[in-house]
Every structure is written in C-alpha cells, then in structure tokens.
Design an enzyme around this catalytic site. Sequence first.
Site, PDB file in Angstrom:
ATOM      1  N   HIS A 216      54.568  42.473  -0.722  1.00  0.00           N
ATOM      2  CA  HIS A 216      55.751  41.706  -0.337  1.00  0.00           C
ATOM      3  C   HIS A 216      55.705  40.408  -1.138  1.00  0.00           C
ATOM      4  CE1 HIS A 216      59.066  40.547   2.342  1.00  0.00           C
ATOM      5  NE2 HIS A 216      58.562  39.326   2.263  1.00  0.00           N
TER       6      HIS A 216
ATOM      7  N   GLU B 110      52.158  41.242   2.538  1.00  0.00           N
ATOM      8  CA  GLU B 110      52.522  40.017   1.829  1.00  0.00           C
ATOM      9  C   GLU B 110      51.282  39.427   1.160  1.00  0.00           C
ATOM     10  OE1 GLU B 110      55.431  36.149   2.353  1.00  0.00           O
ATOM     11  OE2 GLU B 110      54.672  37.137   4.155  1.00  0.00           O
TER      12      GLU B 110
ATOM     13  N   ASP C 109      51.167  50.168   2.084  1.00  0.00           N
ATOM     14  CA  ASP C 109      51.483  49.515   0.813  1.00  0.00           C
ATOM     15  C   ASP C 109      52.992  49.570   0.615  1.00  0.00           C
ATOM     16  OD1 ASP C 109      51.414  48.409  -1.700  1.00  0.00           O
ATOM     17  OD2 ASP C 109      50.630  50.210  -2.698  1.00  0.00           O
TER      18      ASP C 109
ATOM     19  N   ASP D  36      57.426  34.416  -0.620  1.00  0.00           N
ATOM     20  CA  ASP D  36      58.683  33.678  -0.753  1.00  0.00           C
ATOM     21  C   ASP D  36      58.443  32.455  -1.636  1.00  0.00           C
ATOM     22  OD1 ASP D  36      58.701  31.048   1.306  1.00  0.00           O
ATOM     23  OD2 ASP D  36      57.237  32.595   1.806  1.00  0.00           O
TER      24      ASP D  36
END
Length: 543
Positions: free
Chosen positions: A487, A525, A516, A173
Amino acid sequence: MKKQIIVTLIFFISFFCVIAQSNHIHFNSLGFLPNHKKTVTISQKSDVFNILDLKGNVVFSGKTTGPYSQEDINQTVWKADFSEFTKTGDYVIEAVGVGRSNAFKIADDVFNFAAKTSMRGFYLWRCGMEVNGDFNGTHFYQDTCHLEDGFDDYIGNPNSQRDGTGGWHDAGDYGKYTVNAGITVGVLFMAWDHYQPQIEKLQLDLPDTAPGLPDFLKELKWETDWILKMQYPDGSGKVSHKLTRVNFSDFIMADKDEEKRYFTEWSSAATADFVAMMAMAARYFEPYDAAYAKKCLDAAWVSYRFLQEHPEEKRFVQGDFKTGGYQTRDNDDKLWAAAELWETTGDKTCLDDFEKRAALMDYKIEENWDWGNVSNLGMFTYALSKRKDKSPEIDTLIKNNITENADALVEKGKTDVYSRALAGTYFWGCNGTVARQTMNLQIANKMQPKKEYIETAIGIIDHIFGKNVYNRSFVTGLGINPPMHPHDRRSGADGIEAPWPGYLVGGGHKATDWIDDQESYSHNEIAINWQGALVYALMGFVD
C-alpha cells in the site's frame, strides 16, 4: 565433450528446478553470518538435512530436531541448525525427503546490501525534491512535489502560506506527521550512536544536500530541517501535529498531488517529540555543523519551556482531517523529551523531570512499543548515558528492567518456531514492532553482553526475510518472494510492475492472515516508523 556439456546442463537445470519447487524450507533468504546462529524451520517431516554447495556436493550434514507444534500457525515443524558450519560461500539446504531451498550466502557482509537499500528508502521518500534510483534493472523516479507546503488556516492565519517543504512522506500516503517522525528519527539517531563505524562503511549514494555530513546524517537532516518548520511561527514553542491535506489522495504520484495542505494545530505529544528530536539533532550534528546544532537546541528549549509552563495535556483533534491521526497520550513523549535534553545539555531541571516521570512509569521497559509509547527511548538514553549526575538507584532499576525485558524476548524467540520474539501477538504494523525489538536486545547487550541477545536479534532478521509461515520476505525487492503490492501510492501509480524497493510492510493481524494486497493498508502499508526499526535491526550486523 558435447554429451558431457549436455549432461552437466541437465544436472544444473534439475538442481535449480528442485530448489524452485520447495516451499517447506523456511529461512532467512538473505543468508547467514559465518560465526552466528544459522537455523531453518522445515514445515514437513524430515529427519536429516544437508548443506550443499552449488555443484551439488554435500559440505555439511545434520539431524533435525522436532516435531514442534505451534497453535497460532496450525503447523508442526522440524528445525535444522548448522551454526557450526562457518565457511563462506553460496549454498543450498536439502531437507531429505522434502526438497531443496533457494540458494543463499554465508558471508560477513550478507546484510550490507539490505541495510543500504532499506536506508535509501528514506531518500526515496523525500518530499520537496526530485528523487530517483536504479534497483535490479528498474529505474524509479519521482518528480519534485509539494512545493506549496503549507497553509496556516488551522492555526489562525487563513490563506497564509509559509515554508513547510522537505521531510519524508510518512507512509503509503504523502502526509507528514510529527509524532511518527519522532519515533523514526529517535530510532535512527540511536542507530547512528550505536553503529557509527559500521554505518560509515556503507555508501548510500545520496545527493549532497548537506555538504560535510556523513550520508546517514545527511538523510536525517532532510527530515530535521522539516521538523524545525513545524514549530509555530509565533515563537510560542507549540508544534503542529501534522502537515497534510484534509483527505488522503488517490493513488497518484506525489507531484500530481496538488490539493492544498495545511499545518494543523499543535498537540503536546508532538511538541514533546519535537523537543526530543531537536535535542538529539543538536548532539549528533554538533561535530559537523555547530551552527545548525545550536539552532536545533535553541528550538528544543523554546518548546520544552512552553511545555513546562503549560503542563496540561493537549490532545490533537482531527476535526476536518481524515488523514493519519497519530493521537496519543503525552506522558511518554514528555519523558523522552526530558531525557534527550538532559543528555545533550546536562540540565538539572531536565534530569529531575525525567526521573520523576520514570518513577510514575515504574521504570518499565516495553517489549511491544511504537509511536504511541516512546518511553523506551527515554529509558534507553538514560541507561546508556555516561553523565555522572543521574541517580545510581534509578540507573540500576532501569538497567535491570532492560536486561530482564531482553531475557524475556530471548525466551519468546526460542519458543516461537519462526524465531519471532513478539510471539503470539499480531496487530496492524506488527512487523515494525518485531524489527524494533532488536533495540531492546542490542541495548541490553551493550550493558551486559550476552550471546543470546545477539542471536535473538538475528532471529528477528531471519523472520523478516523469510523464516516465517509464509516463506516470504516482508521487504520489497529483497529476499525470497518479497511483497509486490504494498500500500504505497508511488508503487501503485508509477506504471512499473516492481514496487519501490527496500520497504518493510506491516504484516498480519493474525498469525496467518497477511495478504500482499495494495488495497489492504492495515496489512501491507509501508511507514517510516517501521522502516526506521528495520534500518536499526540491519545496521547492527553490517560487516
């Protein structure tokens, strides 16, 4: 002549087809250092193995050992060891009756490219500026983002905006988190301290955002510049726990993320981590930029004194926020802060603070540690310090615990068939912890050199780059069959098939459940704390 060429082509085509078809030979697909351990795990019975050059000539032969059974992976395997073969070059492993491996290298610089790529991953994570780079024929690009960081609504100043630009995006993120920055910056500064001559050999090809600094420190300064901005503007010394939007964004590029982002309220853990980072920054930047070093040290003292005057723990409460919590107790963070400020300044108050806190922890060295427990960083700094004022008794206790911990990791690395020193333990982000265990081993080796410490650290790198049950690298763009769907919002939103390169993914919650899959943030992630551990692991073996 024409017939000979055709026959030769058929040989090479068949040779490499066999290589591609084998899934039973598990090894570090980056390759091997000439004068260090070289081991392979074979997941199908084979009594004899050969090392072949790329013309198909046998250059080394040996017998496998085994069988070895391991319950958590539900496999019986055999092992091949060709450590005594030291000739540099390109080779293939043949397990007789099983097949052949992918080609690999034996070379002194076999980990250099991976070390450079993993460190450049931090540059590609930069927030607040345009970043781009080429890798394996693909151009990766992120436009300037988050120039409105951030707003002070949650620290009592509604609609007030101040400069919070810079730093690294934390993970998959785009948030920026002080606590997770803490362990990352701490590990990277230690990499610089322990391996500066090797690191300086690497050309990281970074933009000149900090003239006069070596590239490695230039990248760290991009983060510490931002960390300085997390200190409350009122001069109190409090440090915001994070700077994020209220909710995670969709899978969009960072420059498309236009939602309002906020400095959150402070936490005592974040404030202590700030002290530790700024004290380290003062120490390592001082030879290159004395004024900046003083700025960092002054900021560290302000926050340290605040914590001394307000010793109660202040936990961060998410409230409106759904982004990463990084909630943690502060005792380990305060121990680390005291150690780093003492090492930088020699201040007796900081030394007493550390030694009292270390006693409360029984001077323990953790083998399984991450952002939630950074006491190892403080213990390591104290043990390696050359300052004369530390307690000889405490120094001996901590050093003994470091070597005992490393000895235990050696044994776990030996018993795990894939050289994983965190043998049998799996959780969200465990690959980062596996990589970080190289610190425990390398620091023990600095105090009491032992070949097994180094070989166990190499075994960890072997595991990360393919010597694992999946026969796959855990690092995007590097090694055999690497992750393709991390991710990571950039990788999911940029319209390019290949993921952004050089990033360690988190790994499975069990020995065989890693997937994966972009949607599985708890398995796949990427994150700066895991990445810092990977950089440390690799930098120990540059050239």
